[in-house]
Scaffold this motif. Structure first.
Motif, PDB file in Angstrom:
ATOM      1  N   PRO A  34       0.829  -1.212   0.000  1.00 38.85           N
ATOM      2  CA  PRO A  34       0.000   0.000   0.000  1.00 38.85           C
ATOM      3  C   PRO A  34       0.860   1.257   0.000  1.00 38.85           C
ATOM      4  N   VAL A  35       0.222   2.387  -0.253  1.00 39.87           N
ATOM      5  CA  VAL A  35       0.924   3.668  -0.261  1.00 39.87           C
ATOM      6  C   VAL A  35       1.031   4.230   1.145  1.00 39.87           C
ATOM      7  N   TYR A  36      -0.023   4.069   1.951  1.00 35.11           N
ATOM      8  CA  TYR A  36      -0.098   4.731   3.249  1.00 35.11           C
ATOM      9  C   TYR A  36      -0.204   3.726   4.389  1.00 35.11           C
ATOM     10  N   GLU A  37       0.276   4.142   5.551  1.00 31.44           N
ATOM     11  CA  GLU A  37       0.202   3.301   6.742  1.00 31.44           C
ATOM     12  C   GLU A  37      -1.256   3.055   7.107  1.00 31.44           C
ATOM     13  N   GLY A  38      -1.500   1.889   7.665  1.00 31.03           N
ATOM     14  CA  GLY A  38      -2.838   1.556   8.112  1.00 31.03           C
ATOM     15  C   GLY A  38      -3.776   1.110   7.013  1.00 31.03           C
ATOM     16  N   GLU A  39      -3.305   1.104   5.763  1.00 30.70           N
ATOM     17  CA  GLU A  39      -4.138   0.682   4.640  1.00 30.70           C
ATOM     18  C   GLU A  39      -3.635  -0.644   4.090  1.00 30.70           C
ATOM     19  N   PRO A  40      -4.522  -1.497   3.611  1.00 33.02           N
ATOM     20  CA  PRO A  40      -4.089  -2.704   2.925  1.00 33.02           C
ATOM     21  C   PRO A  40      -3.833  -2.391   1.454  1.00 33.02           C
ATOM     22  N   PRO A  41      -3.092  -3.249   0.756  1.00 35.97           N
ATOM     23  CA  PRO A  41      -2.993  -3.098  -0.702  1.00 35.97           C
ATOM     24  C   PRO A  41      -4.358  -3.349  -1.333  1.00 35.97           C
ATOM     25  N   LEU A  42      -4.534  -2.904  -2.563  1.00 34.50           N
ATOM     26  CA  LEU A  42      -5.836  -2.970  -3.222  1.00 34.50           C
ATOM     27  C   LEU A  42      -5.830  -4.003  -4.344  1.00 34.50           C
ATOM     28  N   THR A  43      -6.876  -4.797  -4.398  1.00 32.34           N
ATOM     29  CA  THR A  43      -7.106  -5.659  -5.551  1.00 32.34           C
ATOM     30  C   THR A  43      -7.591  -4.800  -6.713  1.00 32.34           C
ATOM     31  N   GLU A  44      -7.649  -5.384  -7.886  1.00 35.21           N
ATOM     32  CA  GLU A  44      -8.171  -4.650  -9.037  1.00 35.21           C
ATOM     33  C   GLU A  44      -9.624  -4.252  -8.823  1.00 35.21           C
ATOM     34  N   GLN A  45     -10.391  -5.111  -8.171  1.00 33.37           N
ATOM     35  CA  GLN A  45     -11.783  -4.759  -7.885  1.00 33.37           C
ATOM     36  C   GLN A  45     -11.858  -3.591  -6.906  1.00 33.37           C
ATOM     37  N   GLU A  46     -10.994  -3.601  -5.908  1.00 29.52           N
ATOM     38  CA  GLU A  46     -10.988  -2.507  -4.935  1.00 29.52           C
ATOM     39  C   GLU A  46     -10.481  -1.222  -5.565  1.00 29.52           C
ATOM     40  N   GLN A  47      -9.528  -1.336  -6.478  1.00 32.85           N
ATOM     41  CA  GLN A  47      -9.078  -0.161  -7.219  1.00 32.85           C
ATOM     42  C   GLN A  47     -10.251   0.478  -7.954  1.00 32.85           C
ATOM     43  N   GLY A  48     -11.029  -0.337  -8.636  1.00 36.05           N
ATOM     44  CA  GLY A  48     -12.180   0.182  -9.366  1.00 36.05           C
ATOM     45  C   GLY A  48     -13.205   0.829  -8.458  1.00 36.05           C
ATOM     46  N   ALA A  49     -13.458   0.203  -7.314  1.00 37.26           N
ATOM     47  CA  ALA A  49     -14.435   0.760  -6.375  1.00 37.26           C
ATOM     48  C   ALA A  49     -13.969   2.109  -5.830  1.00 37.26           C
ATOM     49  N   ARG A  50     -12.652   2.228  -5.545  1.00 41.60           N
ATOM     50  CA  ARG A  50     -12.127   3.492  -5.029  1.00 41.60           C
ATOM     51  C   ARG A  50     -12.219   4.589  -6.099  1.00 41.60           C
ATOM     52  N   ILE A  51     -11.910   4.244  -7.350  1.00 42.30           N
ATOM     53  CA  ILE A  51     -12.002   5.224  -8.434  1.00 42.30           C
ATOM     54  C   ILE A  51     -13.437   5.712  -8.589  1.00 42.30           C
ATOM     55  N   VAL A  52     -14.371   4.785  -8.606  1.00 47.03           N
ATOM     56  CA  VAL A  52     -15.782   5.161  -8.728  1.00 47.03           C
ATOM     57  C   VAL A  52     -16.204   6.016  -7.543  1.00 47.03           C
ATOM     58  N   GLY A  53     -15.704   5.684  -6.360  1.00 47.34           N
ATOM     59  CA  GLY A  53     -16.047   6.469  -5.182  1.00 47.34           C
ATOM     60  C   GLY A  53     -15.626   7.920  -5.318  1.00 47.34           C
ATOM     61  N   VAL A  54     -14.416   8.163  -5.855  1.00 48.26           N
ATOM     62  CA  VAL A  54     -13.956   9.538  -6.048  1.00 48.26           C
ATOM     63  C   VAL A  54     -14.788  10.235  -7.119  1.00 48.26           C
ATOM     64  N   CYS A  55     -15.089   9.533  -8.204  1.00 50.55           N
ATOM     65  CA  CYS A  55     -15.937  10.122  -9.245  1.00 50.55           C
ATOM     66  C   CYS A  55     -17.276  10.562  -8.669  1.00 50.55           C
ATOM     67  N   ARG A  56     -17.864   9.715  -7.852  1.00 52.04           N
ATOM     68  CA  ARG A  56     -19.166  10.030  -7.254  1.00 52.04           C
ATOM     69  C   ARG A  56     -19.044  11.184  -6.264  1.00 52.04           C
ATOM     70  N   ASP A  57     -18.014  11.142  -5.417  1.00 50.40           N
ATOM     71  CA  ASP A  57     -17.830  12.207  -4.424  1.00 50.40           C
ATOM     72  C   ASP A  57     -17.571  13.551  -5.094  1.00 50.40           C
ATOM     73  N   ALA A  58     -16.773  13.546  -6.173  1.00 59.81           N
ATOM     74  CA  ALA A  58     -16.481  14.793  -6.880  1.00 59.81           C
ATOM     75  C   ALA A  58     -17.746  15.377  -7.488  1.00 59.81           C
ATOM     76  N   ALA A  59     -18.578  14.514  -8.067  1.00 58.68           N
ATOM     77  CA  ALA A  59     -19.825  15.005  -8.652  1.00 58.68           C
ATOM     78  C   ALA A  59     -20.739  15.590  -7.579  1.00 58.68           C
TER      79      ALA A  59
END
Length: 710
Positions: A363-388
């Motif tokens: 992972p990039v940051y402490e306290g976080e796990p590494p991300l699977t490809e599915q989790e990567q997609g979910a995080r990207i969608v989450g930012v898209c939704r939050d930004a909108a």
């Protein structure tokens, strides 16, 4: 005749000079100064609008960052050709995106592909054209008014204008591509983005100089009294780019400059600011467009994770100035209210110009796990939704493809620096941000899924009574298959000792009570019912050799660990700290992540249970396993280069090996010397033949954007 020949030569020379001035230097004469100026995009309040079907319509950016990066090729060589770009543009359009962003002027193949796509395809992709300076200028000893910074941005800004209008030739690029740019893609260019990232030290150095102006007043941009010298410079650059296109082509486009959390408009307490290198406040609101700017101006931010409690670190003055803007922020969102705050703060459209999440094993940051490809997609969608929801005008996902040549700070010293890498480091988060993954032709050498049909007798390295160990490798992993009669994978423990370096190693591992025929450097312990991990003989532990002071306040070189020490330690890497180091109480240990932990699962992308982070899977009579090269201290597996002894070299130096020795044992190791066998390493020298695969995140984002597009 002599006079005629002389006159002809003069005419040819003048014509050549004129052509050079026009096509290489951008020379022009405004023959119609009073002609009307048009704009296909504009801003209104916090919204971007597009002129379509005779009226202005709101336009939300759904974008992806694209580069020319390919396996085995430096991005600066622009090795991708028109077919590559065209294939990627088609896939990006199918993703549901409407815009792509490039960081700099690309080679002509890119613009040819964009023209072909938009004229021959049923859909349209717009372009945000980026402008950047070299790393030497951005992170060097000079400030932003140095010619390699200011003049380069101005020159490349004007070149970019000509490039998109199909009216430029670039023979040698500094941070740009080259070629003859004959395709007019301007109908599909959304605008310009000045900069890809700024060094905080460069900004601070510029702002503290007394040699530069504190105000700017141009035809299209002016500055407020609060503007810093760096903001004044940005105002001038944007003004001159807009002026050039307005006068030469009678058209205007949106324009912005890049910003990020390290240089945002907000003031933080000293502790927080120092920890995150927050020396500056760069505020797009201090640069004001004039009424002559028909297109528009927006704020653009690179997004990255920082403290979830950043709101607690504002200075009292900053908190008072923000006032009601801090009320009711959505702190449960991906960036803990940061998107919401910026959306409220700015009076102009705000765009996320680059954000993403890595699928690396670490992972990039402490306290976080590494991300699977599915989790990567979910995080990207989450930012898209939050930004909108925060009222942003759009986003650019970074990046389209994995970039093998990137080097992240916490592993940069562990691998050989190469501008043409032919292997991918799965431990390096910077190399794994893409929605598209590359693999060499014929890879993977093994799909770790429990199906052993791909293993043959030729892969066997070591045979014992009732068992065998087989191995393969590719540009990402070493693969192991251990078969053992009577092995119960749900209850039995499997050990795989590995000897790579002749400089150190132990024939005994006190951690597990194992004895080996050779002095080993690593032991893989696979315990389906407990913790599975790779451990390293402590002399060969990279983290201790490089960061003992940061992690344990110790000097690793004062009393070097024994070359034959029987102690094996977990393999850890540094990660970024999430919160500032407290002043009260003094020192705090640098955060680490155990990169050697192994995860059970299936690595078959076609399996519904696919886990991109899976390291091993049970086979019924044994185990399939993959280990990333860097986890075993390989600096460049394609050249068979491993780390040499740290204490003889005072850091990381490299040693070439032709083989590694491996063994295996199931059950406890008491009273049994584990046999070892040699596994030959031959390396490889190219990545010319490769294949592409969309990660699971691609399809997750595709579902979201397709639904948004209606």
């Amino acid at each position: 005749m002599r006079r005629f020949i002389l006159a002809a030569c003069v005419c040819v020379a003048l014509l050549a000079a004129a052509l050079y001035a026009v096509y290489y230097e951008g020379f022009y004469v405004d023959l119609a100064p009073d002609a009307p100026v048009t704009a296909a995009f504009r801003t209104r309040g916090r919204t971007i609008q597009q002129w379509a079907d005779g009226r202005w319509e709101d336009f939300e950016i759904r974008g992806v960052d694209v580069s020319s990066s390919l396996p085995g090729e430096p991005a600066s060589d622009y090795a991708a050709d028109e077919d590559d770009y065209l294939r990627w543009l088609e896939a990006i359009a199918q993703l549901g995106a409407n815009t792509v962003r490039v960081y700099t002027v690309m080679d002509s193949d890119f613009y040819d592909a964009l023209y072909t796509f938009n004229t021959e395809n049923g859909s349209t992709l717009y372009l945000l054209q980026g402008l950047q300076v070299s790393d030497e200028a951005n992170y060097g000893a000079e400030d932003a008014y140095d010619d390699d910074f200011r003049e380069l941005l101005l020159q490349n800004g004007q070149a970019a204008v000509d490039v998109i209008h199909g009216n430029r030739r670039i023979a040698t690029g500094d941070v740009t591509g080259t070629g003859s740019y004959r395709c007019d893609v301007s109908p599909w260019v959304l605008g310009y983005l000045v900069g890809s990232e700024w060094d905080s030290g460069n900004i601070a150095y510029t702002n503290h100089s007394t040699n530069y102006p504190t105000a700017y007043s141009g035809a299209y941009f002016t500055t407020t009294p609060e503007a810093s010298r760096f903001e004044v410079l940005l105002a001038e650059i944007m003004d001159r780019i807009v002026s050039y296109e307005t006068e030469k082509y009678k058209t205007q486009r949106l324009i912005a400059f890049i910003n990020d959390p390290n240089n945002d408009p907000f003031a933080y307490e000293t502790l927080y600011a120092t920890r995150f290198f927050k020396y500056n406040q760069v505020d797009a609101e201090n640069v004001v467009p004039t009424e002559a700017l028909q297109s528009g101006y927006f704020a653009a931010y690179r997004l990255s994770r920082f403290s979830e409690d950043f709101l607690d670190y504002f200075t009292p003055k900053q908190r008072a100035e923000l006032g009601d803007l801090l009320t009711g922020l959505n702190t449960a969102a991906e960036y803990s209210g940061y998107l919401d705050l910026l959306g409220r703060y700015h009076t102009m459209p705000v765009v996320a110009a680059g954000f993403g999440f890595s699928t690396a094993r670490v992972p990039v940051y402490e306290g976080e796990p590494p991300l699977t490809e599915q989790e990567q997609g979910a995080r990207i969608v989450g930012v898209c939704r939050d930004a909108a929801e925060a009222g942003w005008a759009g986003v650019f996902v970074s990046t389209w493809q994995d970039v093998w040549e990137r080097k992240t700070w916490n592993v940069s010293y562990a691998t050989i620096d190469s501008v043409m890498p032919v292997w991918q480091d799965k431990e390096d988060d910077g190399q794994n941000y893409g929605l598209l993954e590359f693999s060499r032709e014929g890879s993977p050498a093994c799909v770790v899924d429990g199906d052993v049909s791909e293993w043959t007798a030729e892969d066997v390295v070591l045979e014992t009574d009732g068992g065998s160990l087989s191995m393969k490798y590719d540009e990402k992993y070493l693969y192991f298959y251990v078969r053992q009669d009577g092995f119960d994978p749900e209850t039995d423990t499997l050990y795989i000792p590995i000897d790579t370096t002749p400089r150190s190693g132990s024939t005994y591992c006190e951690n597990y009570g194992l004895t080996f025929e050779r002095a080993c450097d690593f032991v893989i312990c696979l315990d389906a019912g407990g913790v599975s991990r790779v451990v390293v003989q402590e002399r060969y532990e990279l983290l201790w050799a490089m960061h003992a002071y940061e992690t344990d306040r110790a000097d690793a070189y004062e009393e070097p660990r024994d070359a034959d020490s029987p102690t094996f330690r977990p393999i850890r890497l540094l990660v970024q700290r999430e919160d500032p180091v407290p002043v009260v109480g003094g020192w705090a240990a640098a955060p680490t992540y155990e990169a050697g932990r192994l995860r059970r699962g299936t690595a078959d992308p076609d399996d519904p249970a696919y886990d991109s982070l899976a390291d091993f899977q049970l086979t019924g009579d044994g185990v399939e396993l993959r280990v990333p090269w860097e986890l075993l201290n390989f600096g460049d597996p394609s050249e068979q280069m491993i780390h040499d002894d740290y204490y003889e070299n005072y850091g990381v130096e490299y040693l070439r090996i032709d083989e590694m020795w491996v063994g295996f044992r199931t059950g406890d190791g008491g009273g049994y010397r584990i046999p070892m066998a040699a596994f030959a390493l031959e390396g490889w020298d190219d990545a010319d033949a490769y294949r592409e695969r969309y990660k699971e995140s691609y399809y997750i984002l595709q579902d979201y954007w397709t639904a948004q597009n209606g």
